[in-house]
Design a protein around this motif. Structure first.
Motif, mmCIF file in Angstrom:
data_model
loop_
_atom_site.group_PDB
_atom_site.id
_atom_site.type_symbol
_atom_site.label_atom_id
_atom_site.label_comp_id
_atom_site.label_asym_id
_atom_site.label_seq_id
_atom_site.Cartn_x
_atom_site.Cartn_y
_atom_site.Cartn_z
ATOM 1 N N SER A 1 -3.091 10.377 11.456
ATOM 2 C CA SER A 1 -4.326 10.970 10.919
ATOM 3 C C SER A 1 -5.059 10.032 9.976
ATOM 4 O O SER A 1 -6.265 10.194 9.748
ATOM 5 C CB SER A 1 -4.009 12.281 10.196
ATOM 6 O OG SER A 1 -3.182 12.053 9.069
ATOM 7 N N CYS A 2 -4.343 9.040 9.423
ATOM 8 C CA CYS A 2 -4.966 8.105 8.470
ATOM 9 C C CYS A 2 -5.106 6.700 9.067
ATOM 10 O O CYS A 2 -5.044 5.704 8.341
ATOM 11 C CB CYS A 2 -4.151 8.054 7.175
ATOM 12 S SG CYS A 2 -4.150 9.602 6.257
ATOM 13 N N ASN B 1 0.854 -1.183 0.000
ATOM 14 C CA ASN B 1 0.000 0.000 0.000
ATOM 15 C C ASN B 1 0.892 1.235 0.000
ATOM 16 O O ASN B 1 2.084 1.175 0.307
ATOM 17 C CB ASN B 1 -0.945 -0.002 1.202
ATOM 18 C CG ASN B 1 -0.200 -0.042 2.519
ATOM 19 O OD1 ASN B 1 0.249 0.989 3.013
ATOM 20 N ND2 ASN B 1 -0.044 -1.242 3.092
ATOM 21 N N ASP B 2 0.302 2.385 -0.338
ATOM 22 C CA ASP B 2 1.084 3.611 -0.524
ATOM 23 C C ASP B 2 1.832 4.027 0.745
ATOM 24 O O ASP B 2 3.000 4.420 0.685
ATOM 25 C CB ASP B 2 0.163 4.750 -0.971
ATOM 26 C CG ASP B 2 -0.365 4.538 -2.374
ATOM 27 O OD1 ASP B 2 0.398 4.035 -3.217
ATOM 28 O OD2 ASP B 2 -1.532 4.863 -2.634
ATOM 29 N N LEU B 3 1.173 3.949 1.883
ATOM 30 C CA LEU B 3 1.786 4.414 3.124
ATOM 31 C C LEU B 3 2.990 3.554 3.508
ATOM 32 O O LEU B 3 4.045 4.074 3.902
ATOM 33 C CB LEU B 3 0.748 4.411 4.248
ATOM 34 C CG LEU B 3 1.035 5.298 5.465
ATOM 35 C CD1 LEU B 3 1.370 6.717 5.036
ATOM 36 C CD2 LEU B 3 -0.143 5.296 6.410
ATOM 37 N N ASP B 4 2.865 2.239 3.387
ATOM 38 C CA ASP B 4 3.988 1.356 3.716
ATOM 39 C C ASP B 4 5.106 1.461 2.682
ATOM 40 O O ASP B 4 6.277 1.239 3.009
ATOM 41 C CB ASP B 4 3.509 -0.092 3.842
ATOM 42 C CG ASP B 4 2.892 -0.373 5.201
ATOM 43 O OD1 ASP B 4 3.423 0.126 6.202
ATOM 44 O OD2 ASP B 4 1.870 -1.081 5.266
ATOM 45 N N ILE B 5 4.773 1.786 1.441
ATOM 46 C CA ILE B 5 5.809 2.007 0.430
ATOM 47 C C ILE B 5 6.640 3.237 0.796
ATOM 48 O O ILE B 5 7.882 3.219 0.745
ATOM 49 C CB ILE B 5 5.188 2.171 -0.975
ATOM 50 C CG1 ILE B 5 4.671 0.821 -1.486
ATOM 51 C CG2 ILE B 5 6.202 2.742 -1.959
ATOM 52 C CD1 ILE B 5 3.956 0.899 -2.809
ATOM 53 N N LEU B 6 5.972 4.324 1.183
ATOM 54 C CA LEU B 6 6.683 5.537 1.609
ATOM 55 C C LEU B 6 7.564 5.248 2.824
ATOM 56 O O LEU B 6 8.706 5.711 2.907
ATOM 57 C CB LEU B 6 5.685 6.642 1.938
ATOM 58 C CG LEU B 6 4.953 7.287 0.769
ATOM 59 C CD1 LEU B 6 3.915 8.289 1.278
ATOM 60 C CD2 LEU B 6 5.935 7.985 -0.167
ATOM 61 N N ILE C 1 14.636 13.654 10.480
ATOM 62 C CA ILE C 1 13.687 13.836 11.579
ATOM 63 C C ILE C 1 12.430 14.547 11.081
ATOM 64 O O ILE C 1 11.301 14.182 11.453
ATOM 65 C CB ILE C 1 14.345 14.622 12.735
ATOM 66 C CG1 ILE C 1 15.412 13.754 13.420
ATOM 67 C CG2 ILE C 1 13.293 15.063 13.754
ATOM 68 C CD1 ILE C 1 16.238 14.503 14.457
ATOM 69 N N ILE C 2 12.610 15.555 10.238
ATOM 70 C CA ILE C 2 11.457 16.271 9.667
ATOM 71 C C ILE C 2 10.592 15.327 8.837
ATOM 72 O O ILE C 2 9.362 15.334 8.929
ATOM 73 C CB ILE C 2 11.933 17.462 8.813
ATOM 74 C CG1 ILE C 2 12.623 18.507 9.700
ATOM 75 C CG2 ILE C 2 10.771 18.092 8.060
ATOM 76 C CD1 ILE C 2 13.281 19.631 8.928
ATOM 77 N N LEU C 3 11.239 14.497 8.019
ATOM 78 C CA LEU C 3 10.504 13.525 7.200
ATOM 79 C C LEU C 3 9.778 12.509 8.078
ATOM 80 O O LEU C 3 8.628 12.131 7.796
ATOM 81 C CB LEU C 3 11.469 12.804 6.254
ATOM 82 C CG LEU C 3 12.115 13.654 5.149
ATOM 83 C CD1 LEU C 3 13.148 12.843 4.384
ATOM 84 C CD2 LEU C 3 11.043 14.193 4.198
ATOM 85 N N ILE C 4 10.423 12.074 9.145
ATOM 86 C CA ILE C 4 9.822 11.094 10.058
ATOM 87 C C ILE C 4 8.581 11.679 10.727
ATOM 88 O O ILE C 4 7.530 11.030 10.793
ATOM 89 C CB ILE C 4 10.850 10.649 11.123
ATOM 90 C CG1 ILE C 4 11.948 9.813 10.477
ATOM 91 C CG2 ILE C 4 10.170 9.843 12.236
ATOM 92 C CD1 ILE C 4 13.165 9.610 11.362
ATOM 93 N N ILE C 5 8.696 12.909 11.206
ATOM 94 C CA ILE C 5 7.552 13.552 11.867
ATOM 95 C C ILE C 5 6.408 13.763 10.892
ATOM 96 O O ILE C 5 5.233 13.543 11.217
ATOM 97 C CB ILE C 5 7.993 14.899 12.493
ATOM 98 C CG1 ILE C 5 8.971 14.647 13.648
ATOM 99 C CG2 ILE C 5 6.785 15.687 12.986
ATOM 100 C CD1 ILE C 5 9.573 15.912 14.234
ATOM 101 N N THR C 6 6.734 14.164 9.657
ATOM 102 C CA THR C 6 5.701 14.357 8.624
ATOM 103 C C THR C 6 4.959 13.061 8.335
ATOM 104 O O THR C 6 3.722 13.037 8.258
ATOM 105 C CB THR C 6 6.335 14.884 7.324
ATOM 106 O OG1 THR C 6 7.012 16.115 7.586
ATOM 107 C CG2 THR C 6 5.268 15.109 6.259
ATOM 108 N N LEU C 7 5.699 11.975 8.194
ATOM 109 C CA LEU C 7 5.078 10.684 7.910
ATOM 110 C C LEU C 7 4.302 10.172 9.128
ATOM 111 O O LEU C 7 3.258 9.539 8.982
ATOM 112 C CB LEU C 7 6.143 9.675 7.484
ATOM 113 C CG LEU C 7 5.637 8.388 6.814
ATOM 114 C CD1 LEU C 7 4.708 8.709 5.656
ATOM 115 C CD2 LEU C 7 6.813 7.552 6.313
ATOM 116 N N PHE C 8 4.802 10.458 10.326
ATOM 117 C CA PHE C 8 4.105 10.053 11.550
ATOM 118 C C PHE C 8 2.726 10.725 11.628
ATOM 119 O O PHE C 8 1.731 10.095 12.009
ATOM 120 C CB PHE C 8 4.935 10.409 12.775
ATOM 121 C CG PHE C 8 4.255 10.119 14.081
ATOM 122 C CD1 PHE C 8 4.127 8.816 14.552
ATOM 123 C CD2 PHE C 8 3.728 11.159 14.846
ATOM 124 C CE1 PHE C 8 3.488 8.546 15.754
ATOM 125 C CE2 PHE C 8 3.094 10.893 16.051
ATOM 126 C CZ PHE C 8 2.975 9.596 16.500
#
Length: 343
Positions: A111-112, A54-59, A99-106
């Motif tokens: 939220s999803c 799925n898209d989220l796990d791919i990212l 860290i910024i990327l991790i927080i964004t994905l978190f």
């Protein structure tokens, strides 16, 4: 059952710890946390197999790979037993970006979050049985370990009282049974026993032979339906006979003795196949196509706002963890069943 959101948060937690270690680790002789990105990468890849692509796990997997590459030299130093000195400015800058990327994905993961119903709350029981075989020769239950399954049968039933009504539900190929778990739990809470199956034996014509497998099939079918809808519909039409076989095989795998009424429920891919099976089998009391439900904007993909909110955002649908749409679809089926009994 492993919770997908918790598994994703575990990976993000490991990535955050290793990316922020320059803050709290000073004057250490070894950089022992440099091995954590490798563990995070392995877990993220495992998630793809556990929960299907799925898209989220791919990212999440790409982010894990990127951070692993950034920490590869540190890992080599650790494995070589070299003395750790200090973190370079370049490493610190890259770590801050990570860290910024991790927080964004978190934020996206939280939220999803999908709607995950509880058996205790809905007062239902769920069982899962693995089968081997194919639709032509039949399926047999797997009773030995380490045997690859060709079909998975789910049975969701009321926890307190036996049911006299059974629903055979098969999800379209752009989804899986878990996509509709809230829908099936609601049916079971109202006294209906639901059987659903996921198959992985058939190679669909006009689909890529390599990508047509149990892990990536849903993802590739979603992609094809979004970008080549007319070709997707032709592929479904060419494989109509197989959809009929799946419905009939599910009825054979399910224990339908003792039920006074049996209904077929699905949408999109199985719409015409349900009509064919119902005409051939007198035990079937009726069939219902979920795609005919009014205001069901994600027909063909399942209740996205409940089951896959991240993909739902791409379709312009807001996330909803209340399970409203799943319950609404179940109520439509219950109304159809009640109407059938009053005819």
């Amino acid at each position: 059952m492993i919770n997908q959101t918790l598994a994703q948060c575990l990976v993000l937690f490991m990535l955050f710890i290793t990316s922020s270690r320059f803050i709290f680790i000073q004057n250490a002789k070894t950089d022992s946390l440099s091995i954590v990105p490798l563990i995070a990468l392995l877990v993220s890849v495992l998630n793809l197999f556990l929960f299907n692509i799925n898209d989220l796990d791919i990212l999440l997997t790409f982010l894990s790979l990127f951070i692993f590459i950034c920490n590869f030299r540190s890992l080599l130093r650790l494995l070589s037993g070299l003395i750790f000195d200090v973190y370079s400015i370049k490493f610190i800058v890259i770590s801050v970006i990570n860290i910024i990327l991790i927080i964004t994905l978190f934020i996206q993961v939280i939220s999803c979050r999908p709607f995950v119903p509880s058996q205790e709350k809905f007062k239902v029981k769920e069982t899962k049985t693995l089968f081997s075989g194919n639709c032509h020769d039949g399926f047999s239950e797997i009773k030995k370990p380490f045997v690859i399954s060709d079909a998975t049968l789910y049975k969701i039933m009321p926890a307190e009282k036996p049911s006299s009504v059974a629903v055979i539900f098969l999800p379209p190929k752009t989804t899986t049974t878990r996509t509709y778990i809230g829908f099936m739990y609601k049916l079971a809470r109202e006294g209906v026993t639901v059987y659903s199956a996921d198959f992985s034996t058939h190679k669909f014509t006009s689909s890529n032979e390599i990508s047509d497998n149990r892990f990536s099939r849903r993802y590739n079918f979603i992609k094809k339906r979004n970008t080549e809808k007319s070709e997707y519909e032709r592929m479904i039409s060419r494989n109509r006979e197989y959809f009929v076989d799946e419905l009939e095989s599910t009825m054979k795998m399910a224990d339908l003795d003792g039920f006074s009424s049996i209904f077929l429920v699905s949408e999109e891919d199985f719409s015409k196949s349900m009509k064919i099976v119902a005409a051939k089998n007198k035990k079937i009391s009726g069939y219902f196509d979920l795609s005919n439900v009014e205001n069901y904007t994600s027909a063909g993909f399942g209740p996205l706002e409940n089951s896959d909110p991240f993909f739902g955002k791409y379709k312009g649908i807001s996330p909803d963890r209340s399970g409203y749409l799943s319950i609404h679809l179940a109520n439509e089926v219950l109304d159809f069943i009640s109407y059938t009994f009053t005819k």
